[in-house]
Write a protein that holds these residues in place. Sequence first.
Motif, PDB file in Angstrom:
ATOM      1  N   LYS A   1     -23.869   9.001 -32.224  1.00 19.21           N
ATOM      2  CA  LYS A   1     -24.453   7.718 -31.963  1.00 19.21           C
ATOM      3  C   LYS A   1     -25.069   7.682 -30.580  1.00 19.21           C
ATOM      4  O   LYS A   1     -24.618   6.699 -29.795  1.00 19.21           O
ATOM      5  CB  LYS A   1     -23.755   6.406 -32.371  1.00 19.21           C
TER       6      LYS A   1
ATOM      7  N   ALA B   1     -33.579   4.433 -33.116  1.00 22.85           N
ATOM      8  CA  ALA B   1     -32.342   5.282 -32.361  1.00 22.85           C
ATOM      9  C   ALA B   1     -32.941   5.959 -31.079  1.00 22.85           C
ATOM     10  O   ALA B   1     -32.000   6.669 -30.411  1.00 22.85           O
ATOM     11  CB  ALA B   1     -31.711   6.360 -33.506  1.00 22.85           C
TER      12      ALA B   1
ATOM     13  N   PHE C   1     -27.654   2.423 -34.537  1.00 24.94           N
ATOM     14  CA  PHE C   1     -26.685   3.235 -35.113  1.00 24.94           C
ATOM     15  C   PHE C   1     -25.653   2.257 -35.989  1.00 24.94           C
ATOM     16  O   PHE C   1     -24.964   3.012 -36.824  1.00 24.94           O
ATOM     17  CB  PHE C   1     -26.002   4.054 -34.056  1.00 24.94           C
TER      18      PHE C   1
END
Length: 114
Positions: free
Chosen positions: A32, A58, A85
């Motif tokens: 993440k 992301a 995430f």
Amino acid sequence: GKVMDNQSLVENADVVVINCGYSAISEMLYVKKPMVVLPVANHAEQWVNAKVVEQTGAGQIAVEGNFLKVLQNVTTNYESHLVAFEGMNPASPGQGGRDAAKLIERVIANEGQL
């Protein structure tokens, strides 16, 4: 030279700069980390992967001409990239082979039916 302790580097990074290979992206999704992705020229799959990163929020795509601007944008908007995430639950790294083997076993056991 090559850095041998990549895991430690990634764990301590806020933002990562990577190519758009499937492995690199999937590893960053697992840990993440917001990404600045640099697709390798003449590798169509890397552009597809890069678009997925951007569409999920992301990270962002960079090219040679806008790299610093994109890096600054990702770091400035760090929190908004972290939100991307939430709800993602990628498979653990290193488990892909095991998961593929289980799928193959299920297909065989069910005579080709998933």
